[in-house]
Design an enzyme around this catalytic site. Structure first.
Site, short mmCIF file in Angstrom:
data_model
loop_
_atom_site.label_atom_id
_atom_site.label_comp_id
_atom_site.label_asym_id
_atom_site.label_seq_id
_atom_site.Cartn_x
_atom_site.Cartn_y
_atom_site.Cartn_z
N HIS A 412 -48.83 1.66 41.21
CA HIS A 412 -49.58 2.14 40.05
C HIS A 412 -51.00 1.58 40.00
O HIS A 412 -51.83 2.06 39.22
CB HIS A 412 -48.84 1.78 38.76
CG HIS A 412 -48.81 2.88 37.75
ND1 HIS A 412 -49.90 3.70 37.52
CD2 HIS A 412 -47.83 3.33 36.93
CE1 HIS A 412 -49.60 4.58 36.58
NE2 HIS A 412 -48.35 4.39 36.21
N ASP A 416 -52.11 7.19 39.62
CA ASP A 416 -51.35 7.38 38.38
C ASP A 416 -50.24 8.41 38.57
O ASP A 416 -50.15 9.07 39.62
CB ASP A 416 -52.29 7.82 37.26
CG ASP A 416 -53.35 6.77 36.94
OD1 ASP A 416 -52.99 5.58 36.94
OD2 ASP A 416 -54.51 7.14 36.72
#
Length: 444
Positions: A412, A416
């Site tokens: 992450h 995204d």
């Protein structure tokens, strides 16, 4: 008669130590140039080490199961006299190995002997590193002599201050054993919640009250896997997206395609790999690697595809280099070749490194899903579950269809959920409608 000492060669890929699995010769044996003398296990594979010298084995350095540093003495050979060497030259002349400088191909690709081009002897990595350490240490007492990134990671993971350790390696280098020994004694038994030390085999374990049936130390390979998995879990803020896909059309289409031998169909993994590589052309960040300093992302022109294989040694990840250039047939051939080598334990270090994206086909193990761990320093891994018949709604009617779960675990920090979902959706769409992509050539 001249005694020659052969040191453990540079095995490449940044590896700085190896575990001696077994000797293939004994003291007093007569060996020829390029004859395998030992099997060693690195963090990546098991390889045979051939001798660069012909003669009689005088000394074997190291016991089976012992970890040896690159550049440490491995074997001592008393070379044959020139007359005897000439007599045996017929066996080695064809590969240029009869010269006194040793074999020109001691360990192919690893450069362990004198260079024929420069006439200068290449020092072992350990010797060169020891020289650098000695030079720097003369001007600074804060330098920590560690040459293995795995050792540094292990120390950081367990909170060990490397500057407090007493090195035991060649040239004053701190080794994995030094870190493990420090960790074993780092937690006082009086601390609340601290686990007492385990007991040797045959005695009662104070942690469980059960008799220890066996106590088996981790191999170098297993320790390296553990360190890499720990590093992945501790450094990467991972997230997962997944989707169930109707793979019925792919299942049926595969059965209509036969390879050259007219007997075997391409593997389902070859199709999924092709679909994944096509999707990565739209989402190249997911086939990147975190930069060495951890401050950015390196992306590449092309994809080296890793795939997980359950081998007798444990989980290994062979690598198909420039897989993005391959057709389904070519991918299938490479998947088959590398899988066989993995199960035979004969993959080279080069075939186990350099991947930029990994596929984990845990469906081959008979399971539907898995919490996969990203293959550090990659930034994503695709998981594929088994394709089994399940009730599925098609046009308002419940019918049996081949359903599989796909999952994508991603870093992450790098991207995204929208990007990850987009890439996974591309793969899922191709699985559900394979004819839209089967005719496409791989990207240039």
């Amino acid at each position: 008669m001249t005694a020659k000492i052969f040191t453990l060669p540079d095995l490449g890929e940044g590896l700085t130590e190896a575990e001696l699995v077994r000797w293939l010769v004994s003291v007093g044996d007569t060996v020829r140039v390029d004859q395998p003398i030992a099997e060693v296990e690195t963090a990546k594979s098991v390889v045979e080490v051939p001798s660069p010298f012909a003669g009689v084995v005088e000394t074997l350095h190291g016991e089976e199961g012992e970890a040896l540093a690159v550049g440490a003495p491995l074997i001592e050979v008393v070379e044959e006299s020139p007359d005897r060497a000439a007599d045996s030259g017929a066996d080695t002349a064809s590969n240029g190995a009869a010269r006194s400088g040793g074999s020109g191909n001691v360990l192919v690709g690893y450069g362990t002997t004198e260079s024929d081009f420069t006439g200068r002897r290449r020092r072992s990595r350990a010797a060169a590193t020891a020289t650098v350490i000695a030079t720097v240490a003369a001007t600074s007492t804060s330098v920590v002599p560690v040459i293995s990134p795995v050792v540094r990671t292990l120390a950081r993971t367990h909170g060990i201050d490397l500057s407090t350790l007493t090195p035991s390696g060649t040239g004053g280098v701190i080794t994995r054993k030094d870190v493990e020994a420090a960790f074993a004694t780092a937690v006082p038994q009086s601390m609340p919640g601290a686990e007492p030390e385990s007991a040797p085999a045959g005695s009662a374990d104070p942690r469980t009250g059960l008799v220890v049936a066996a106590s088996t130390p981790f191999s170098l390979f297993r320790r390296t896997v553990a360190a890499n998995m720990t590093r992945s879990r501790s450094e990467i803020p991972e997230a997962t997206v997944w989707v169930d896909v109707d793979a019925t059309d792919l299942w049926d289409a595969r059965k209509r395609i036969r390879l050259g031998d007219r007997e075997r169909h391409p593997s389902l993994l070859a199709f999924v790999a092709r679909f994944t590589l096509a999707a990565l052309t739209r989402f190249p960040a997911l086939a990147g690697r975190v930069s060495a300093d951890g401050a950015g992302l390196d992306t590449f022109e092309g994809v080296n595809l890793g795939f997980a294989v359950d081998s007798p040694r444990g989980l290994v990840v062979p690598v198909i280099r420039r897989a993005d250039r391959m057709t389904i047939r070519e991918l299938d051939a490479e998947l088959d070749r590398l899988t066989r080598l993995a199960r035979e334990g004969s993959l080279s270090p080069g075939e186990l490194s350099g991947s930029t994206f990994t596929i984990n086909n845990y469906g081959s193990l008979g399971v539907d899903g898995s919490a996969a761990i990203i293959n550090h320093p990659e930034v994503a891994i695709l998981g594929v579950g088994r394709m089994i018949e399940r009730p599925w709604v098609v046009d308002g009617v419940v019918v049996p269809r081949r359903i599989a779960q796909l999952s994508l675990v991603f870093d992450h920090r790098v991207t995204d959920g929208g990007v990850a979902a987009g890439m996974l959706r591309d793969v899922a769409d191709a699985v559900e409608s394979p004819l839209t992509l089967l005719a496409d050539a791989p990207p240039a």
